[in-house]
Design an enzyme around this catalytic site. Structure first.
Site, PDB file in Angstrom:
ATOM      1  CG  MET A 162      -1.818   1.165   1.400  1.00 63.08           C
ATOM      2  SD  MET A 162      -3.073   0.907   2.694  1.00 63.08           S
ATOM      3  CE  MET A 162      -2.070   0.588   4.138  1.00 63.08           C
ATOM      4  NE  ARG A 295      -7.097   3.696   9.518  1.00 65.67           N
ATOM      5  CZ  ARG A 295      -7.614   4.752   8.927  1.00 65.67           C
ATOM      6  NH1 ARG A 295      -8.931   4.839   8.757  1.00 65.67           N
ATOM      7  NH2 ARG A 295      -6.842   5.738   8.507  1.00 65.67           N
ATOM      8  CE1 TYR A 433       1.406  -1.173  12.389  1.00 65.12           C
ATOM      9  CE2 TYR A 433       3.295  -1.318  10.917  1.00 65.12           C
ATOM     10  CZ  TYR A 433       2.440  -1.902  11.835  1.00 65.12           C
ATOM     11  OH  TYR A 433       2.642  -3.214  12.183  1.00 65.12           O
ATOM     12  CD  GLU A 434      -2.434   0.507   7.732  1.00 65.98           C
ATOM     13  OE1 GLU A 434      -3.371   1.176   7.264  1.00 65.98           O
ATOM     14  OE2 GLU A 434      -1.571  -0.019   7.023  1.00 65.98           O
ATOM     15  N   GLY A 435      -2.592   5.140  10.521  1.00 60.25           N
ATOM     16  CA  GLY A 435      -3.247   6.243  11.197  1.00 60.25           C
ATOM     17  C   GLY A 435      -2.948   6.197  12.671  1.00 60.25           C
TER      18      GLY A 435
END
Length: 584
Positions: A162, A295, A433-435
């Protein structure tokens, strides 16, 4: 030290707590499966995790990935483990059978993924990213792209990655600079640099399929001008065979605090050939399919590492003798109150998190496969609300569990021998990570509660209230009352937030993490009540006693945090935000 998958608890959740066969009984996609099959699959996943992945976890951390002349080599044993993983069919567990997947429920897959994260987090990230990329392509790409790319991805021959973050653009994706040019032949030329790309380059698979966010000429400013492109590392011929190398190269890999056996890459796209996924300027909409699944996956990373920490520290505490017990006898440290507190603190969050992950897996199964449109919408709404909680709360508590594990071992936890310090290092990234978890908390407070018009929070509160209503046993009475009190406080604070948000939105976001944690504690309390309500008289005495002890601990020592956190949220951050920056 060793890891043993918590199969008894996993089967209990599937069969007693959530009754997976009944829950998915009306879903045609899963009618050929039964509990016996699910149990057998969990057992095989446990064997693979315990015997193949866990033994190379520490050596993988010590060796790390190697980078030379644009090529990444994974640590010793990883390539062989990955080949066995793919040959055993694990990559396609919950993939669409039309493209070679097994079509198993996500409710089962979350437990398989937990075992892999528990035994070897760095390894798990490679198939996890492939799984997320598969789902984005499956949901949004053309039939031609799906037919070409999905079968080899479900086989594991081709991996996925990604490409979002850029050197100047992290959480604010609207300012990305990667460009896409339409070649007017069905392809696009992609140029730009992406950083922090997990599995962007490695030696495990024949090809790597990058999903890349980029902007077309004349696209609107900000997030509304982002498109999503499928960019293979190696071009694919019309017959599906591999062709020439694409303009995709790895510039370097990061030297990290943890997950050292997972390649984290700087990826350069130099006129690379790509294909549009979804519609132009709707790239974030398509990418969020992958991001939201990732997430949840990263949240499960927190549960998995927390479980391993619990197992290692519990085994150590039962053997290590220091001090004396209440009877004056030389005692193992698991007889001391503070050590028991830290062990139970790990277990109550691990087991409630695991339960919530299964619940969310069931919602994904219903969202995408249930015949009833109302049920699909309800499940989608539940996932929208619970995803930021799962990502942030699972990982915050997973990191906390690993720290407790180190503390239980004392000096032995701080040195490499027992493996606890690696768990802490591997767990930390899951909060980032992933927000980042702070951004997840802002999303939860602002979008999912204060600006929500669909009653997402009301739907979850109603489910909690229903669980309270059906709780009639003496064993559940005190937990039921404590959960009702916490729910009332949380609902009151939520209404206060919505009433004050328009006038104080920027300042009140200072309490977003506390608010999300209050929600996390509440939802975990709900899971513990479901667990207690599912304990039958036929349950093994020791299993039932352990569950009741943990539920009562959660009731007395954890659930009261909801009221305190809500109190902090309502204090606000007006003075903090009004202060000059140099005073901070």
């Amino acid at each position: 030290m060793s890891y043993r998958a918590p199969l008894e608890d996993m089967n209990f959740l599937l069969n007693q707590v959530f009754k997976i066969e009944d829950s998915l009984g009306g879903v045609e996609a899963f009618t050929d499966f039964d509990s016996e099959l699910y149990s057998a699959i969990l057992e095989e996943a446990a064997k693979f995790s315990e015997n193949v992945l866990f033994p190379i976890n520490r050596s993988g951390d010590e060796e790390g990935c190697h980078f030379e002349n644009g090529t990444v080599t994974t640590p010793k044993g990883f390539k062989e483990a990955y080949q066995e993983f793919c040959q055993s069919g694990w990559q396609g567990t919950n993939g669409d059978p039309e493209y070679g997947g097994q079509g198993l429920p996500k409710a089962l897959h979350v437990l398989i993924e937990e075992m892999i994260y528990s035994s070897n987090t760095a390894f798990c990230l490679y198939p996890s990213l492939t799984n997320g990329a598969y789902h984005a392509i499956h949901a949004h790409a053309s039939d031609e792209l799906k037919q070409t790319y999905l079968p080899p991805m479900l086989e594991g021959r081709w991996a996925g990655a990604m490409g979002l973050t850029e050197p100047h653009a992290g959480s604010d994706l609207g300012i990305i600079k990667t460009k896409a040019e339409n070649n007017n032949d069905g392809t696009y030329s992609i140029s730009g640099t992406k950083i922090f790309i997990t599995g962007g380059e490695h030696d495990l698979s024949e090809n790597i399929i990058h999903l890349v966010l980029a902007k077309l000429p004349g696209a609107p400013e900000g997030p509304k001008g982002i498109s999503l492109f499928l960019v293979p590392k190696i071009k694919v011929n019309a017959d599906g065979s591999l062709g020439d190398t694409n303009g995709v190269t790895c510039g370097s890999i990061e030297h990290k605090m943890g997950i050292k056996a997972s390649s984290t890459c700087v990826m350069n796209f130099d006129g690379a050939e790509g294909y549009l996924v979804g519609k132009e300027n709707r790239g974030l909409f398509a990418m969020f399919t992958m991001m939201n699944l990732e997430r949840l996956s990263i949240g499960i990373q927190g549960i998995g590492l927390g479980e391993t920490s619990y197992q290692l520290s519990k085994a150590y505490a039962s053997e290590r003798k220091q001090g004396r017990n209440a009877d004056g006898e030389f005692a193992s440290i698991d007889q001391h109150a503070d050590v028991r507190r830290m062990l139970l603190q790990q277990r109550v969050f691990n087991e409630a998190g695991r339960a919530l992950a299964v619940f969310m897996g069931l919602q994904i199964d219903k969202q995408y496969h249930h015949a009833d449109e109302t049920q699909r919408r309800q499940s989608a709404g539940l996932m929208a609300l619970l995803t930021p909680i799962a990502k942030a709360f699972f990982t915050d508590k997973g990191y906390e569990a690993c720290n407790h594990g180190v503390q239980v071992l004392g000096g032995h936890g701080y040195v490499r021998e027992w493996g606890l310090e690696q768990l802490v290092r591997d767990a930390k990234i899951a909060q980032i990570y992933e927000g980042t978890n702070g951004i997840q908390a802002q999303d939860f407070m602002v979008r999912k509660v204060c600006l929500d018009k669909d009653g997402l929070l009301d739907a979850v509160c109603e489910l909690i209230e229903k669980e309270i209503e059906v709780s009639t046993s003496a064993e559940s009475e005190a937990l039921k009352q404590a959960l009702q009190t916490a729910l009332s406080q949380f609902k009151s604070t939520s209404e206060w937030l919505k009433a004050n948000f328009s006038a104080r939105s920027y300042e009140l976001q200072g309490g977003a993490v506390d608010y999300l944690h209050a929600a996390g504690h509440l939802v975990y309390g709900w899971m513990w009540l479901k667990i207690v309500n599912s304990l039958s008289e036929s349950a093994a005495p020791n299993f039932k006693a352990r569950k009741l002890l943990a539920a009562n601990y959660y009731r007395d020592q954890v659930l009261p945090n909801v009221a305190r956190l809500c109190e902090k949220v309502e204090c606000g951050y007006e003075a903090v935000m009004a202060a000059d920056s140099e005073l901070i």
